[in-house]
Every structure is written in structure tokens, then in C-alpha cells.
Design an enzyme around this catalytic site. Structure first.
Site, PDB file in Angstrom:
ATOM      1  N   ARG A  89      -4.770   0.758   5.219  1.00  0.00           N
ATOM      2  CA  ARG A  89      -3.679   0.673   4.263  1.00  0.00           C
ATOM      3  C   ARG A  89      -4.135   1.298   2.959  1.00  0.00           C
ATOM      4  O   ARG A  89      -5.300   1.165   2.563  1.00  0.00           O
ATOM      5  CB  ARG A  89      -3.248  -0.789   4.026  1.00  0.00           C
ATOM      6  CG  ARG A  89      -2.485  -1.421   5.181  1.00  0.00           C
ATOM      7  CD  ARG A  89      -1.091  -0.822   5.316  1.00  0.00           C
ATOM      8  NE  ARG A  89      -0.296  -1.456   6.368  1.00  0.00           N
ATOM      9  CZ  ARG A  89      -0.252  -1.057   7.626  1.00  0.00           C
ATOM     10  NH1 ARG A  89      -0.992  -0.019   8.000  1.00  0.00           N
ATOM     11  NH2 ARG A  89       0.508  -1.656   8.503  1.00  0.00           N
ATOM     12  N   GLU A 126       4.052   5.474  -0.295  1.00  0.00           N
ATOM     13  CA  GLU A 126       4.373   6.432   0.764  1.00  0.00           C
ATOM     14  C   GLU A 126       5.886   6.598   0.887  1.00  0.00           C
ATOM     15  O   GLU A 126       6.592   5.598   1.002  1.00  0.00           O
ATOM     16  CB  GLU A 126       3.791   5.961   2.095  1.00  0.00           C
ATOM     17  CG  GLU A 126       2.269   5.918   2.073  1.00  0.00           C
ATOM     18  CD  GLU A 126       1.662   5.348   3.333  1.00  0.00           C
ATOM     19  OE1 GLU A 126       0.458   5.497   3.554  1.00  0.00           O
ATOM     20  OE2 GLU A 126       2.410   4.704   4.119  1.00  0.00           O
ATOM     21  N   HIS A 181      -0.186   9.573   6.933  1.00  0.00           N
ATOM     22  CA  HIS A 181      -0.011   8.327   7.686  1.00  0.00           C
ATOM     23  C   HIS A 181       0.363   8.605   9.148  1.00  0.00           C
ATOM     24  O   HIS A 181       1.328   8.063   9.690  1.00  0.00           O
ATOM     25  CB  HIS A 181       1.066   7.440   7.042  1.00  0.00           C
ATOM     26  CG  HIS A 181       0.901   5.992   7.375  1.00  0.00           C
ATOM     27  ND1 HIS A 181       1.156   4.975   6.474  1.00  0.00           N
ATOM     28  CD2 HIS A 181       0.505   5.367   8.524  1.00  0.00           C
ATOM     29  CE1 HIS A 181       0.929   3.806   7.052  1.00  0.00           C
ATOM     30  NE2 HIS A 181       0.545   4.027   8.291  1.00  0.00           N
TER      31      HIS A 181
END
Length: 325
Positions: free
Chosen positions: A241, A270, A292
Site C-alpha cells: 500500500r 491513486e 498498481h
């Protein structure tokens, strides 16, 4: 009997080539590619079951949805859901685990190889004409290291951490698991079997990879003090994370040579933009960024989709499966 309404608020977070299994009970299906915060209540006003990846469902929102019975999170992390409110309101919450135990470790090792062998730096050098200026069949503007024989420190010993350890050992790496970080000297010494103190793992490792959840206790788990304890030749990989790492401290550590490189797949915000220090410095040859996607091989996403739909089916059948609440 009323037919349950199932709403997927952000279907586009699962690629279109990935198929969602048909639910084996009568229902009404509604899906949206994306949902803005001001659209959520209206879209869920008749929903019994909601599927969500990153859309925030806080107490204020959930309090306006009296029909809600299940929130099926199409991911492992569920920090976008107010689980305490769900517990009080008798709203079930499920998540998906164990679907990326191949994809994430391969991404970690791919980043590690790219950084240890300075592939990105050499690519940039060729693009800038260094090879032509050098006039040799090869040139060595960056150090090239081997993976085999080096030490990988793993923070987070769940399914992803364990799978990464298995892959690293197959490549000839030594693996160390870090105990939870603690300010107490006694707790730092009282390690579980198979673990070493957090700070010792930082000191001994040639590379560190993060696979722990983001909580109040792990926010900025790696910051200036931690970088100061790492080897100057060390590489940091974060596919966990974004908030686990102080992003500005990471950039500073890379620029000062406190550590040798970093691979980052997750960010504090994000999608992120140029205001993020990592994005602002992404031309550094020892910084590798991906959006990601470590979890995102087709096989992993298909497995996620299958587990997601199984969770909903189990709930409707009255079974408890992958329940957070």
C-alpha cells in the site's frame, strides 16, 4: 419474494476480458464503469448487494442505504469501507484473498531484477547516446548486481509474503521475515519463531519488500529513520500500500545514495499526479514505477472474479465465506 438488486459500482476496475460468473439465484444486475462520490447514494438506493473496489462507503453514505445487506469488496483491502458501521448496521462485508500469490511475487522479483541489474539506467543511457559516444561494444555506467546469494527482507508474512519468499529462495536468495515494528526494546527482542527484529532485518537485507496491510500502526512504516538503517546498496520494493512508505523520504534517500533503488507499484493517492514526489522524480534511473498493477495478471484477476462471485453466492445461500464483518 423480492428479487435482490446487485450493483457493481466500478466494473471497469476489472478488465473487460475477464468474465464474471453468473449468479445462480434470481436477481437484478446493474453495473457502472466508475462511480463518483456524489453518485453513490442514488445508484445504491435500491441495492441489496453492492460490489465495490475503491469507491468509499463511509458511515454517512451507508446510513442512507437501508436496503443494503452485503458489501462484496472486489479486492483484499477494505479500508474504503466503514466496517464498524457495517457491524452495527448488520451489513455483511466480504473481501477476496489469495488470488495474486503468483502475480505479485513475480512483479516483485521483476522489479528487483530490473533495479539490481540497472536495466532502466542502461536503457536511458542508450536513448541519450552514451553507447555511441563510448565507442565500445559495451559500457558500464551503472553497477550490475546478482540476485542469487543476496538477502531479501520481507515485511508481512501473509500469503503474498510467503509466496514471494518461495520464489526468492528458488532464485538462491536468503529470506528474512521481519517481526512487527515496535518502539519497545523488550518487544523488539521478543520475536516469534522464524522472525527477526524489524530493525535488524532492515540492517541485514540487500532488498526489502512490503506485504503488510496499511493501518494506523503501519502508516509511514518506512521513513527517514528506517532508510538510515538500511544498506546503501539496498533496494526497496513496495507492492503493498502506498501509505506504508513516506514518499518524500524515499526520494530523498534515493537522491542522497542512502539506498540504491526502489520499485513502487502503489501510491498514497491513486491515481496520482505530478504533485507526488515519486512522479516528479520518475526520471531517476534507480526509481521504477508501475500503476498498481502487480496483482493484475489475467490469471490472477480471473481468480479474483471467481472468488468475488462465490462470496456473493455463499452469502445469499446463508453461508459465511471470506467475511470481514
Amino acid at each position: 419474494m423480492t428479487v435482490p438488486v446487485v450493483v457493481f459500482l466500478d466494473r471497469a476496475t476489472i478488465p473487460s476480458q475477464i468474465k464474471l460468473a453468473e449468479l445462480p439465484f434470481e436477481h437484478q444486475w446493474v453495473e457502472y464503469d466508475y462511480s463518483k462520490p456524489d453518485e453513490v447514494v442514488e445508484r445504491l438506493k435500491n441495492a441489496d448487494i453492492v460490489i465495490v473496489n475503491k469507491v468509499v462507503l463511509d458511515a454517512e453514505t451507508l446510513s442512507k442505504l437501508p436496503n443494503m445487506r452485503l458489501i462484496a469488496v472486489s479486492a483484499t483491502g477494505y479500508n474504503n469501507i466503514d466496517v464498524e458501521y457495517c457491524r452495527r448496521a448488520n451489513i455483511a462485508v466480504t473481501n477476496v484473498q489469495g488470488y495474486a500469490t503468483q502475480s505479485v511475487p513475480e512483479h516483485v522479483i521483476a522489479m528487483l531484477f530490473a533495479l539490481r541489474r540497472n536495466l532502466f539506467g542502461y536503457h536511458q543511457d542508450i536513448a541519450s547516446g552514451e553507447w555511441q559516444r563510448n565507442k565500445q561494444f559495451c559500457f558500464f555506467t551503472h553497477p550490475i548486481g546478482d540476485i542469487a546469494g543476496s538477502t531479501l527482507g520481507i515485511i508481512g508474512s501473509g500469503a503474498l509474503g510467503q509466496a514471494t519468499a518461495t520464489l526468492a529462495k528458488a532464485l538462491g536468495m536468503k529470506v528474512l521475515f521481519a517481526e512487527r515494528k515496535s518502539e519497545s526494546k523488550q518487544e523488539m527482542m521478543d520475536c516469534r519463531t522464524g522472525y527477526l527484529p524489524f530493525e535488524l532485518v532492515l540492517q541485514l537485507s540487500d532488498a526489502i519488500t512490503l506485504h503488510c496491510p496499511l493501518t494506523e500502526q503501519t502508516e509511514n512504516l518506512i521513513s527517514e529513520a528506517e532508510f538510515n538503517k538500511m544498506k546503501s546498496s539496498a533496494i526497496l520494493i513496495n507492492t503493498g500500500r502506498g501509505g506504508l512508505v513516506d514518499e518524500q523520504a524515499l526520494v530523498d534517500a534515493l537522491k542522497s545514495g542512502q539506498i540504491a533503488g526502489a520499485g513502487v507499484d502503489v501510491f498514497t493517492q491513486e491515481p496520482t499526479d505530478e504533485s507526488n514526489p515519486l512522479i516528479a522524480n520518475m526520471d531517476m534511473p534507480n526509481l521504477l514505477l508501475t500503476p498498481h498493477v502487480a496483482w493484475g495478471s489475467d490469471s490472477s484477476i480471473q481468480k479474483l472474479a471467481d472468488i468475488l462471485m462465490d462470496n456473493i453466492t455463499a452469502f445469499e445461500r446463508g453461508d459465511v465465506k471470506n467475511r470481514v464483518v
